[in-house]
Design an enzyme around this catalytic site. Structure first.
Site, PDB file in Angstrom:
ATOM      1  N   GLU A 179      -6.543  23.576 -22.284  1.00 52.87           N
ATOM      2  CA  GLU A 179      -7.546  23.965 -21.299  1.00 52.87           C
ATOM      3  C   GLU A 179      -7.870  25.458 -21.270  1.00 52.87           C
ATOM      4  OE1 GLU A 179      -9.307  21.895 -19.384  1.00 52.87           O
ATOM      5  OE2 GLU A 179      -8.319  20.123 -20.187  1.00 52.87           O
ATOM      6  N   SER A 455      15.253 -24.103  21.363  1.00 52.11           N
ATOM      7  CA  SER A 455      16.723 -24.127  21.329  1.00 52.11           C
ATOM      8  C   SER A 455      17.360 -22.834  20.842  1.00 52.11           C
ATOM      9  CB  SER A 455      17.198 -25.285  20.446  1.00 52.11           C
ATOM     10  OG  SER A 455      16.850 -26.522  21.031  1.00 52.11           O
TER      11      SER A 455
END
Length: 754
Positions: A179, A455
């Protein structure tokens, strides 16, 4: 007459005045830009999303972690299995041992260094953890947590910050080569590169090369748009010069490497090399191979164009170009270059998520963060949230929900589910599913529903009774005869057993494991509904409990999370600890944020809880959950099925040595499902245990409980050698067996005192 000045002098005068004005304007504008740049660089460069981590797996002698579970955890963390670990992030395994070289990581209680250990296993879990360097056994050893997600706020940008000194050198070298080769020589702008790029572009008739430096690219990414105009380029160049003048090259590099756009993860923009490493390879950047590092630099030019999943050949060609540049610069040998270009891209599977979709759990996390730390916490940059989530338990729960609900949908496509799994030892929420499509972001049935629990309330009725050891034992006979109760308004209620039959009288443990309604109501009325409600509330039930007789059979509305809370108390030897989803929060400087957390309370005595746990194991062994016991022979599990009136709600709650789970299956419109607890919710739990092999309960003796022997019919305490007795644990303070098996004493026994 005075001669008028010539045109040359007039133009010169005007020029230097204009130049002076332009210089002044440029100076003022540069000062303005300098202030913008300084605020960005010297303040908060980015809003770093809050990182949300799973629990950190703790390994110690006796830890309820199996060999297979550890291997699965290491694979989830991206560790590589090898013959002999040579660097961090690697492990080897035999049938009973794991040789692990752990990565360094930040633990909420302090930084953990890289360390190589040998972990051995036995049938109970972890047997020992020892350092390889000196064979010294460790009291506790932590694995790094899994990064679950980053909570994005605002601009949708996502990143993991990595300091320059933590960045692999090859990435920096390749970046400069590809770059900006003169990065360390120029002063923000490289005129020669601009001229060269202009000539190449004019020759090609299109833009094929850029002349921007890394500093210019950073200025554009930080402060400017992507608009192509002379004004924007001039502003970019001026800002680059100011940045280069004010800051060191290393600081500029660090900003660039963490700012650069690296791809798109659906709605999230992936920025920086640290997150790109996880996005493309599912591994920390420090563990990437050279070809993988080269690919990250290669992708900068066009993350979409070089998408490795869509265009693998194009991506590999670009990567190989970066590798060739490294070789030509002398940073790679020819042999290294050849080996690198022959390697595959090695990207993660596209189907593997980068971040977890956990809408139900994350909703609880956000609520807890707001409650404990304030509403503004997630707006702070760089915080780290450590949660209780167990990724393997979550995966098992999701798979169990998907597979089971697919089968149950054959009955009714509208059936829904809510599931909560807790860690028995930490009282943390280990997994949560709020919909039959676990990733669905909507109504969270694990937390938000309120349905009769049926239950599932019965263990608390029996725990209340068994705490009265002088009145009730597991062998105490309970009446199983028709009963009719009348309230103050004259309304009657006649509870029925599921089979609509009556036995006259049954032992307490039989009534429990067969989930018989009438004996439970008789017992509950004898001890009082208020006492049962108190036990349930002390165990962590945080909403109103109606003290009507029907509450004894579960006419109490709750959610899977509420059920998981009270069953966590049962599993934890009667100790109530509030369930939590967040363990620690660190700020941007890795300092812990303080917040109050409620301590533990003994809701049910340890000895009474032991008896209830024993009864719950019998439910799985030979009671209403017997099918679960047959699916896992030789494994001790505890559980309880639950069904509301007219089979509208199917419930199950149970636990092994490691996890507690609560599951609800039903319809959002409260319609009938024709499902019992054992045929609906328990099927989800059974599928969960198939995905996550259970660890047998360690039923270690507790103080206050002794082996007891009782007459099978009368429930009277007897000696072990008496006939027709059943062996059941009993409270030592009230267990007083007759010495002569109940036979009349002879004259000699009376003489010697029995």
């Amino acid at each position: 007459m005075t001669a008028r000045p010539g045109w040359g002098r007039r133009i010169w005068s005007l020029s230097w005045k204009l130049a002076l004005v332009l210089f002044a304007a440029m100076t003022i504008y540069s000062i303005y830009l300098d202030q913008i740049i300084a605020r960005k660089f010297e303040g908060q460069k980015w809003h770093l999303p809050a990182q949300v981590f799973s629990r950190s797996m703790a390994l110690y002698p006796g830890a309820a972690v199996s060999h297979a579970q550890l291997i699965a955890e290491l694979k989830l963390l991206g560790y590589r299995k090898v013959a002999n670990p040579r660097q961090v992030g690697e492990f080897s395994a035999s049938k009973t041992k794991v040789d692990l070289w752990r990565r360094p990581f930040l633990h909420p209680q302090g930084s953990q260094e890289a360390q190589r250990v040998m972990i051995t296993f036995d049938s109970q879990g972890v047997a020992s953890v020892a350092r390889n360097s000196d064979r010294r056994e460790l009291a506790v050893f932590h694995l790094e947590p899994v990064l679950l997600d980053r909570m994005i706020t605002g601009d949708g940008e996502d990143r993991l910050f990595v300091a320059t000194d933590k960045m692999p050198e090859a990435i920096v070298d390749a970046l400069i080569l590809v770059e900006d080769r003169s990065f360390f020589e120029h002063h923000g702008v490289n005129p020669f590169a601009i001229i060269r790029a202009a000539m190449v572009n004019i020759s090609a008739g299109r833009t094929v090369q850029g002349g921007s430096t890394l500093t210019q690219q950073l200025a554009k990414n930080f402060f400017l748009s992507s608009e192509r105009s002379i004004i924007r380029k001039l502003r970019e160049a001026l800002m680059a010069i100011i940045i280069d003048f004010r800051y060191e090259k290393d600081e500029i590099l660090e900003a660039y490497l963490n700012e650069v756009y690296m791809g798109q993860d659906k709605s999230r923009a992936v920025h920086g090399m640290g997150l790109a490493s996880q996005f493309y390879f599912g591994r920390p950047i420090a563990e990437l191979t050279l070809p993988q590092q080269a690919f990250l630099v290669a992708a900068i030019k066009g993350p979409s164009y070089y998408n490795p999943w869509r265009y693998p050949e194009r991506a590999q060609e670009r990567r190989d170009l970066v590798l060739r540049l490294l070789m030509e610069s002398g940073q790679l040998s020819v042999a290294q270059y050849k080996a690198a270009v022959e390697s595959p891209l090695g990207v993660r599977k596209a189907s593997k998520p980068v971040h977890q979709k956990l809408p139900a759990f994350f909703a609880v996390v956000r609520g807890e963060l707001s409650r404990r730390f304030g509403d503004s916490l997630l707006q702070q940059s760089g915080i780290k949230v450590y949660t209780t989530l167990d990724p393997l338990a979550q995966e098992a729960a999701e798979q169990a929900v998907r597979s089971t609900m697919k089968n149950l949908e054959q009955r009714d496509k509208a059936l829904q589910v809510g599931m909560v799994v807790t860690d028995k030892y930490s009282a943390g929420i280990a997994a949560m599913v709020g919909d039959k499509v676990p990733s669905y972001q909507g109504f969270n049935r694990a937390v938000e529903i309120r349905r009769p629990i049926g239950s599932l309330i019965k263990p608390f009725v029996y725990a209340t009774a068994l705490s009265q050891g002088d009145k009730y034992t597991l062998a105490t006979p309970l009446k199983d005869e028709p009963i009719t109760l009348t309230n103050s308004h004259g309304k009657t209620w006649s509870p029925q057993n599921v089979n609509k039959q009556f036995s006259g009288e049954v032992p307490l443990i039989t009534a429990f494991k067969k989930s018989m309604n009438v004996p439970t109501v008789n017992l509950g009325m004898a001890i009082g509904t208020e006492a049962v409600a108190t036990t349930l509330a002390k165990s962590g039930w945080n909403e109103t409990i109606p003290e009507y007789p029907s509450m004894l059979l579960g006419a109490v509305n709750g959610s899977p999370l509420m059920v998981a809370q009270v069953y966590q108390t049962l599993a934890d030897n009667g100790r109530y600890r509030q369930l939590n989803a967040v363990t620690h929060v660190l700020d941007a400087d890795n300092q812990p944020l303080s917040a109050s957390q409620r301590g533990a309370d003994q809701a049910i005595s340890v000895s009474s809880d032991f008896l209830v746990q024993h009864a719950m194991t019998q439910v799985v062994q030979s009671g209403t959950a017997a099918r679960l016991g047959k699916a896992f022979p030789g494994v001790t599990l505890a559980g309880k099925t639950g069904t509301s009136n007219d089979s509208r709600d199917s419930w199950f709650a149970g636990f092994d040595e490691r996890n507690v789970a609560a599951v609800w299956v039903g319809l959002d419109d409260n319609g009938k499902t024709s499902l019992y607890g054992s045929s609906g919710a328990m099927a989800v739990y059974q599928a969960f245990l198939k995905q996550r092999a259970p660890i047998s309960l360690r039923r270690t003796p507790v103080n206050g409980v002794v082996p007891g022997y009782f007459d099978a019919k009368t429930g009277v305490a007897k000696q072990a050698n008496c006939g027709n007795v059943v062996a059941l644990p009993a409270l030592s303070e009230s267990y007083q067996p007759a010495k002569n098996c109940g036979e009349p004493l002879s004259w000699w026994q009376k003489l010697v005192g029995g």
